[in-house]
Design a protein around this motif. Structure first.
Motif, PDB file in Angstrom:
ATOM      1  N   ASP A  47     -29.893 -22.663  48.371  1.00  0.00           N
ATOM      2  CA  ASP A  47     -29.523 -24.067  48.546  1.00  0.00           C
ATOM      3  C   ASP A  47     -30.688 -24.862  49.132  1.00  0.00           C
ATOM      4  N   VAL A  48     -31.440 -24.226  50.034  1.00  0.00           N
ATOM      5  CA  VAL A  48     -32.587 -24.874  50.670  1.00  0.00           C
ATOM      6  C   VAL A  48     -33.789 -23.938  50.547  1.00  0.00           C
ATOM      7  N   VAL A  49     -34.875 -24.468  49.990  1.00  0.00           N
ATOM      8  CA  VAL A  49     -36.101 -23.699  49.805  1.00  0.00           C
ATOM      9  C   VAL A  49     -37.193 -24.309  50.674  1.00  0.00           C
ATOM     10  N   GLY A  50     -37.837 -23.488  51.482  1.00  0.00           N
ATOM     11  CA  GLY A  50     -39.013 -23.898  52.212  1.00  0.00           C
ATOM     12  C   GLY A  50     -40.244 -23.340  51.530  1.00  0.00           C
ATOM     13  N   TYR A  51     -41.299 -24.149  51.442  1.00  0.00           N
ATOM     14  CA  TYR A  51     -42.505 -23.702  50.740  1.00  0.00           C
ATOM     15  C   TYR A  51     -43.729 -24.267  51.433  1.00  0.00           C
ATOM     16  N   GLY A  53     -47.116 -23.614  54.321  1.00  0.00           N
ATOM     17  CA  GLY A  53     -47.716 -22.865  55.409  1.00  0.00           C
ATOM     18  C   GLY A  53     -49.197 -23.103  55.528  1.00  0.00           C
ATOM     19  N   ALA A  54     -49.814 -23.657  54.470  1.00  0.00           N
ATOM     20  CA  ALA A  54     -51.239 -23.971  54.503  1.00  0.00           C
ATOM     21  C   ALA A  54     -51.533 -25.039  53.465  1.00  0.00           C
ATOM     22  N   ALA A  55     -52.575 -25.814  53.703  1.00  0.00           N
ATOM     23  CA  ALA A  55     -52.966 -26.855  52.754  1.00  0.00           C
ATOM     24  C   ALA A  55     -53.478 -26.224  51.468  1.00  0.00           C
ATOM     25  N   GLY A  56     -53.251 -26.918  50.350  1.00  0.00           N
ATOM     26  CA  GLY A  56     -53.812 -26.473  49.077  1.00  0.00           C
ATOM     27  C   GLY A  56     -52.994 -25.471  48.315  1.00  0.00           C
ATOM     28  N   GLY A  57     -51.780 -25.150  48.777  1.00  0.00           N
ATOM     29  CA  GLY A  57     -50.967 -24.144  48.112  1.00  0.00           C
ATOM     30  C   GLY A  57     -50.142 -24.657  46.948  1.00  0.00           C
ATOM     31  N   GLY A  58     -50.249 -25.933  46.617  1.00  0.00           N
ATOM     32  CA  GLY A  58     -49.510 -26.483  45.480  1.00  0.00           C
ATOM     33  C   GLY A  58     -48.118 -26.943  45.828  1.00  0.00           C
ATOM     34  N   GLY A 200     -31.993 -12.026  64.810  1.00  0.00           N
ATOM     35  CA  GLY A 200     -30.647 -12.224  64.284  1.00  0.00           C
ATOM     36  C   GLY A 200     -30.320 -11.230  63.188  1.00  0.00           C
ATOM     37  N   PRO A 201     -29.195 -11.432  62.480  1.00  0.00           N
ATOM     38  CA  PRO A 201     -28.757 -10.510  61.435  1.00  0.00           C
ATOM     39  C   PRO A 201     -29.856 -10.285  60.386  1.00  0.00           C
ATOM     40  N   GLY A 202     -30.126  -9.025  60.095  1.00  0.00           N
ATOM     41  CA  GLY A 202     -31.119  -8.689  59.079  1.00  0.00           C
ATOM     42  C   GLY A 202     -32.542  -8.637  59.580  1.00  0.00           C
ATOM     43  N   GLY A 203     -32.798  -9.097  60.810  1.00  0.00           N
ATOM     44  CA  GLY A 203     -34.155  -9.109  61.326  1.00  0.00           C
ATOM     45  C   GLY A 203     -35.047 -10.074  60.571  1.00  0.00           C
ATOM     46  N   ARG A 204     -36.362  -9.855  60.656  1.00  0.00           N
ATOM     47  CA  ARG A 204     -37.315 -10.725  59.980  1.00  0.00           C
ATOM     48  C   ARG A 204     -37.135 -10.648  58.466  1.00  0.00           C
ATOM     49  N   ALA A 205     -37.271 -11.792  57.785  1.00  0.00           N
ATOM     50  CA  ALA A 205     -37.042 -11.873  56.342  1.00  0.00           C
ATOM     51  C   ALA A 205     -38.359 -11.809  55.574  1.00  0.00           C
ATOM     52  N   GLN A 206     -38.277 -11.323  54.346  1.00  0.00           N
ATOM     53  CA  GLN A 206     -39.418 -11.279  53.440  1.00  0.00           C
ATOM     54  C   GLN A 206     -39.529 -12.590  52.665  1.00  0.00           C
ATOM     55  N   PRO A 207     -40.718 -12.959  52.193  1.00  0.00           N
ATOM     56  CA  PRO A 207     -40.861 -14.176  51.378  1.00  0.00           C
ATOM     57  C   PRO A 207     -39.906 -14.167  50.195  1.00  0.00           C
ATOM     58  N   GLY A 208     -39.190 -15.265  50.019  1.00  0.00           N
ATOM     59  CA  GLY A 208     -38.278 -15.398  48.896  1.00  0.00           C
ATOM     60  C   GLY A 208     -36.922 -14.745  49.078  1.00  0.00           C
ATOM     61  N   GLU A 209     -36.723 -14.042  50.186  1.00  0.00           N
ATOM     62  CA  GLU A 209     -35.444 -13.377  50.441  1.00  0.00           C
ATOM     63  C   GLU A 209     -34.377 -14.409  50.793  1.00  0.00           C
ATOM     64  N   LEU A 210     -33.178 -14.229  50.273  1.00  0.00           N
ATOM     65  CA  LEU A 210     -32.064 -15.125  50.587  1.00  0.00           C
ATOM     66  C   LEU A 210     -31.450 -14.739  51.931  1.00  0.00           C
ATOM     67  N   ARG A 211     -31.258 -15.725  52.785  1.00  0.00           N
ATOM     68  CA  ARG A 211     -30.511 -15.538  54.025  1.00  0.00           C
ATOM     69  C   ARG A 211     -29.449 -16.643  54.103  1.00  0.00           C
ATOM     70  N   TYR A 212     -28.411 -16.388  54.895  1.00  0.00           N
ATOM     71  CA  TYR A 212     -27.275 -17.298  54.943  1.00  0.00           C
ATOM     72  C   TYR A 212     -27.076 -17.839  56.349  1.00  0.00           C
ATOM     73  N   VAL A 213     -26.685 -19.115  56.408  1.00  0.00           N
ATOM     74  CA  VAL A 213     -26.558 -19.801  57.681  1.00  0.00           C
ATOM     75  C   VAL A 213     -25.401 -20.793  57.600  1.00  0.00           C
ATOM     76  N   ALA A 214     -24.736 -20.998  58.716  1.00  0.00           N
ATOM     77  CA  ALA A 214     -23.687 -22.011  58.826  1.00  0.00           C
ATOM     78  C   ALA A 214     -23.930 -22.801  60.103  1.00  0.00           C
ATOM     79  N   VAL A 215     -23.613 -24.078  60.067  1.00  0.00           N
ATOM     80  CA  VAL A 215     -23.729 -24.912  61.256  1.00  0.00           C
ATOM     81  C   VAL A 215     -22.389 -24.866  61.985  1.00  0.00           C
ATOM     82  N   PRO A 245     -44.208 -18.479  51.612  1.00  0.00           N
ATOM     83  CA  PRO A 245     -45.490 -18.945  52.131  1.00  0.00           C
ATOM     84  C   PRO A 245     -46.506 -19.149  51.007  1.00  0.00           C
ATOM     85  N   ALA A 246     -47.391 -20.112  51.181  1.00  0.00           N
ATOM     86  CA  ALA A 246     -48.429 -20.386  50.184  1.00  0.00           C
ATOM     87  C   ALA A 246     -49.714 -20.790  50.880  1.00  0.00           C
ATOM     88  N   ARG A 247     -50.836 -20.404  50.280  1.00  0.00           N
ATOM     89  CA  ARG A 247     -52.150 -20.733  50.824  1.00  0.00           C
ATOM     90  C   ARG A 247     -53.026 -21.284  49.703  1.00  0.00           C
TER      91      ARG A 247
END
Length: 271
Positions: A47-51, A53-58, A200-215, A245-247
């Motif tokens: 639902d929400v994608v973050g992309y 981490g560094a300039a120039g990654g497109g 939290g649940p699942g520990g640290r996530a890998q790039p592109g891995e889906l995680r779930y959150v509720a407010v 992440p992108a560089r």
């Protein structure tokens, strides 16, 4: 052998048919992602994608490409309106025209590809986001999200919706590491990927891995899964998030230039 070499062996009618097929394909697919992180973010179903981490990654290019090829009604935000020019210019470069672009703030109708409408918006002051209340869109882009206030972004995300059942809705947040305390919210927003202390649940996530959150009670609560649940008598449907992440090293169009040296010459945290 390139296309011109092939065309030399075709009859005039065959060449006309080939060009018609290529034009039709370009109209449907005016942009393709770079292999690697940009493709991972392009294909993400969260639902929400973050992309970034560094300039120039497109980052901005990804926003333009997703808007034109995956979505119909789009809002693209930068904190300051003057920063929208480069995004508009990039869309024009991809589609090869500026027909349908006009208004203030700019609105682009039928720019190309799948897209029917792109609004280019800004919210320089707290409260400006309320001008967009009720304005539905199936794709929301917050470009350089660390320059926004968290409350602005969450408010704008409240109107990501569509009545077209076959159309995916999505929010894309692109950003470099925050340069001020005001932008630190992006770290907690994507905590499984960016917060080194996340436990939290699942520990640290890998790039592109889906995680779930509720407010819940005004705060993000990371969950084990996306299964609906009841909280204080209300049925809650978790939201999925991911981060890629992108560089500059991931961008072959810049890696062969002196842009890397330009970035290395900047003081932290701008580089």
């Amino acid at each position: 052998m390139n296309l011109d070499d092939v065309a030399r062996y075709l009859t005039p009618d065959e060449r006309d048919e080939l060009h018609a097929l290529l034009d039709a394909d370009l109209a449907q697919h005016p942009w393709l992602p770079l292999s690697g992180p940009q493709t991972m973010a392009y294909e993400a179903t969260a639902d929400v994608v973050g992309y970034g981490g560094a300039a120039g990654g497109g980052k901005t290019d990804l926003a333009c490409g997703k808007a034109l090829t995956q979505h119909q009604v789009v809002q693209v935000f930068r904190r300051e309106g003057t920063e929208l020019t480069a995004i508009i210019d990039r869309v024009a470069e991809i589609v090869g025209h500026r027909e349908g672009l006009g208004g203030k703030p700019p609105v682009w109708r039928d720019p190309g590809g799948k897209c029917k409408l792109i609004e280019f918006c800004s919210v320089p002051n707290l409260g400006d986001e309320r001008k967009y209340q009720g304005r539905a869109k199936d794709f929301l882009v917050i470009d350089e999200a660390a320059n926004f206030l968290e409350s602005q972004v969450r408010f704008l995300m409240g109107w990501v919706r569509t009545v077209v059942t076959t159309q995916r809705t999505q929010t894309l947040l692109t950003f470099n590491p925050p340069t001020s305390a005001e932008g630190r919210w992006v770290v907690s927003f994507f905590a499984p990927w960016l917060d080194k202390k996340f436990n939290g649940p699942g520990g640290r996530a890998q790039p592109g891995e889906l995680r779930y959150v509720a407010v819940l009670d005004g705060k993000d609560q990371w969950l084990e899964s996306g299964e609906p649940f009841v909280h204080k008598g209300e049925r809650v449907l978790p939201q999925s998030r991911t981060f890629v992440p992108a560089r500059v090293a991931d961008n072959p169009f810049l890696v062969g230039t002196n842009y890397m040296a330009t970035l290395q010459a900047l003081p932290e945290p701008l580089r």
